[in-house]
Design a protein around this motif. Structure first.
Motif, PDB file in Angstrom:
ATOM      1  N   THR A  98      42.126  28.713  27.991  1.00 43.43           N
ATOM      2  CA  THR A  98      42.458  29.968  27.575  1.00 43.43           C
ATOM      3  C   THR A  98      43.996  30.301  27.892  1.00 43.43           C
ATOM      4  OG1 THR A  98      41.286  31.132  29.160  1.00 43.43           O
ATOM      5  CG2 THR A  98      40.375  31.062  27.155  1.00 43.43           C
ATOM      6  N   VAL A  99      44.347  29.716  28.871  1.00 36.35           N
ATOM      7  CA  VAL A  99      45.798  29.932  29.345  1.00 36.35           C
ATOM      8  C   VAL A  99      46.615  29.156  28.511  1.00 36.35           C
ATOM      9  CG1 VAL A  99      47.408  29.468  31.264  1.00 36.35           C
ATOM     10  CG2 VAL A  99      45.271  30.540  31.729  1.00 36.35           C
ATOM     11  N   ALA A 100      46.348  27.876  27.977  1.00 38.21           N
ATOM     12  CA  ALA A 100      46.865  27.018  27.197  1.00 38.21           C
ATOM     13  C   ALA A 100      47.207  27.510  25.872  1.00 38.21           C
ATOM     14  CB  ALA A 100      46.110  25.749  27.236  1.00 38.21           C
ATOM     15  N   ASP A 101      46.353  28.159  25.281  1.00 40.02           N
ATOM     16  CA  ASP A 101      46.198  28.400  23.982  1.00 40.02           C
ATOM     17  C   ASP A 101      47.203  29.704  24.106  1.00 40.02           C
ATOM     18  OD1 ASP A 101      45.456  28.702  21.434  1.00 40.02           O
ATOM     19  OD2 ASP A 101      44.789  30.575  21.654  1.00 40.02           O
ATOM     20  N   LYS A 102      47.072  30.818  25.097  1.00 38.87           N
ATOM     21  CA  LYS A 102      47.854  31.879  24.919  1.00 38.87           C
ATOM     22  C   LYS A 102      49.349  31.578  25.536  1.00 38.87           C
ATOM     23  CE  LYS A 102      48.313  36.493  27.310  1.00 38.87           C
ATOM     24  NZ  LYS A 102      47.750  37.714  27.397  1.00 38.87           N
TER      25      LYS A 102
END
Ligand code: MIC
Ligand code: SF4
Length: 621
Positions: free
Chosen positions: A82-86
């Motif tokens: 989720t961090v990567a995507d955001k």
């Protein structure tokens, strides 16, 4: 002035230079993280409050903690995804492969700088990039667009002559070099390869050599970008990434080493250090219990061609367990398509997930007193999960032949080309995700905030909590393995395991005493980039490490988390009372128990001293 390739790349990325302190800072083009260091790196990145990464490319890999025994590792994976995507980071899901192998295949570019929160990041230098390992916080800063500072490295020119003989491998080149230079011989140096012999080495072989440059303690290693590089990038469907790069003809190196490839023999790193090197023929007849082929050092398609040529039509010895971990989905697909997987299965191999696995003690721990031959890069005490095991590091060729014979065997003279190298490389990106900037960050209950640390102060008295010899590794300081790795996002819990393999009482003793110092010999903190080896001791109250010398990445991690690294050889016993008084560069250390006083001046820059003065880098944001 004629330049080395190292300084061509460094100077093209130079942001500032501090000649007085022999430091420079450089722009970082690419970053990589892996899950075991990544959760901390992204918690740090999030604390900066930036909306997206500022690099040309950042990739987040999941390859270390893939054993999901409980919710913790899976929660970490979700957090990372989720961090990567955001924040604009490419995400490589568990199962896609080992970060360094995948990065080499899909992303590494000649001439670029890459900073990775893993000490084997230099694997990508195999294509002529300058790839450097660092602590998570340094990588977080690079993702936020900040320059990365290093000691201006000395450049060791390694001239390669002639060609390897049959059965001798790239792994033998680097193990031989480690034997010659030792595990501290590369600190603050870049190892640059040149000469006729370079041309015969493929990119996967160059990557193996750059990978284990980490075991020299080197800042990085580098190969020129030439026709081999172009051929590799073409096979990876990215010929457009090719640029030709080499050192200027006749440039001067700080140190010179020549290796005649035609004279090399198969060699092995003996227990428990990569620099305990012997020729394989000296080890012949040692009975083998386990053979493991894989890790970021030797898990390419190229490696499996050699292994399968040896195993074809054979069955492994009944007393040997052979585990094989292909480095990536791409490698797995290729060995499946080209008949190699059948050969491995028919020989009796156990096929493991494309991940770090046993290299970091995630499964496959050997039996009591067992001899384990591994194509990996580290055989530090306890790392396999079995303290009494004898782990030898060898080439894939030695590993495969020994698995068949049941004792350590030399493949010298064998021609190993039963399978073609000239095959299609599938673009296997089904577990790679480009960011969509739509996710919200999901944080499981085991992901705890990073503790806040108060400054250590300019004068303090503390007890020596442990006194240690030379070459203490981060595996001694902060063990890994299936039991401990799930706590990488939980400093309070992981701190219980500091030094637990060599001194079970350490963590409680520190908590009971409130404050402490660590006293050690030379090359303290060699090995992994794990910043937990600094954060967890800091959490336990460690204020300074007094060591004859330090490994590069670990020293930076200590500074980043507000621990004073004092370069000094002192005599101390456990629980001796040590007083430290430091004022800017002047440091006085008094062993009050032994009534001895030592003075030294430290080599830290103003900036580094001010970080320690304010309790670490995170306190400056
Ligand atoms: C290692 O090989 O020791 C590791 C595990 O890859 C480490 C990173 C870590 O501890 O998470 C490294 O080399 O930096
Ligand atoms: Fe993974 Fe081992 Fe490579 Fe570290 S050395 S990145 S644990 S395969």
């Amino acid at each position: 002035m004629k330049k080395t390739l190292t300084y061509k790349i460094l100077d093209a990325h130079k942001v500032s230079e501090d000649l007085e302190n022999n430091k420079m800072s450089i722009k970082i083009d690419h970053t990589l993280t892996q899950d075991a260091t990544g959760t901390m790196a992204y918690l740090e990145f999030l604390s900066f409050g930036i909306d997206k990464v500022k690099t040309e490319l950042s990739v987040s890999y999941v390859d270390h903690n893939t054993l999901q025994n409980g919710f913790m590792n899976a929660d970490d994976h979700k957090f990372l995804q989720t961090v990567a995507d955001k924040y604009g980071i490419v995400y490589s899901k568990a199962g896609n492969g080992i970060c360094h192998q995948v990065n080499l295949e899909r992303f590494a570019k000649p001439g670029k700088t890459l900073l990775g929160s893993d000490s084997h990041t230099p694997t990508s230098s195999g294509v002529g990039a300058l790839a450097i390992g660092a602590g998570g916080l340094d990588v977080a800063c690079a993702m936020a667009g900040m320059p990365f500072s290093i000691v201006r490295p000395k450049v060791v020119g390694v001239k390669l002559l002639n060609k390897l003989r049959g059965g001798v491998s790239a792994k033998d080149i680097i193990i031989y070099l480690i034997g010659k230079m030792t595990v501290k011989g590369g600190v603050n140096k870049v190892i640059e390869y040149y000469g006729e012999g370079v041309k015969s080495l493929t990119v996967p072989e160059r990557a193996t050599i750059c990978n284990m440059g980490a075991e020299l303690g080197a800042t990085s290693s580098v190969f020129p970008s030439d026709e081999q590089t172009r051929a590799f990038l073409k096979l990876q469907s990215r010929e457009e990434d090719f640029v030709e790069l080499s050192a200027d003809e006749g440039c001067e190196y700080d140190e010179n080493i020549t290796i005649d490839l035609a004279e090399l023999e198969p060699v092995a790193s003996c227990p428990n250090s990569p620099d305990a090197v012997k020729e394989v023929k000296e080890l012949a007849n040692i009975k083998v219990d386990q053979v493991l082929i894989g890790s970021c050092t030797n898990s390419s398609y190229y490696d499996f061609v050699k292994v399968a040529s040896i195993l074809k039509g054979k069955r492994i010895h009944k007393d040997v367990s052979l585990g094989i971990a292909p480095g990536s989905q791409q490698v797995l697909q290729m060995i499946t398509k080209n008949g190699i997987l059948d050969v491995l299965l028919e020989a009796g191999a156990r096929i493991l997930e494309s991940a770090c696995g046993p290299c970091i003690g995630m499964g496959q721990s050997p039996a009591t007193d067992a001899v384990s031959l591994r194509t990996f890069n580290r055989n530090f005490y306890g790392r396999s999960g079995t303290n009494s095991a004898k782990v030898y590091l060898v080439s894939p060729e030695v590993a495969a032949l020994s698995a068949v014979n049941g004792y350590i065997s030399s493949p010298l003279g064998m021609e190993l080309n039963d399978f073609s190298l000239d095959v299609e490389y599938p673009k296997c990106d089904s577990l790679l995700y480009k960011p969509t900037f739509t996710s919200e960050v999901v944080m499981g209950p085991n992901i705890k905030p990073i503790p806040k640390f108060a400054p250590i102060g300019n004068s303090f008295t503390a007890k020596a909590m442990i006194t240690l010899e030379d070459n203490i590794t981060t595996d001694h300081i902060m063990p890994a393995g299936a039991k401990v790795l799930p706590y990488r996002s939980n400093i309070e819990k992981i701190s219980e395991f500091v030094f637990s393999n060599i001194d079970e009482g350490f963590s409680q003793r520190c908590l009971d005493n409130g404050a402490g110092v660590i006293v050690a010999g030379s090359n303290y903190g060699q090995g992994s980039s794990r910043e937990h080896a600094a954060i967890a001791p800091r959490y336990l109250g460690i204020k300074a490490v007094i060591a004859a010398s330090f490994a590069r990445i670990h020293k930076k991690n200590l500074i980043n988390f507000g621990i004073l690294p004092i370069e000094l050889a002192i005599e101390a016993d456990l629980l001796d009372e040590i007083e430290v008084v430091w004022n800017e560069k002047d440091i006085k250390v008094i062993n009050k128990t032994k009534n001895k006083e030592y003075a030294t001046s430290c080599d830290l820059t103003e900036e580094e001293l001010s970080l320690i003065n304010c309790g670490g880098l995170l306190n400056t944001f």
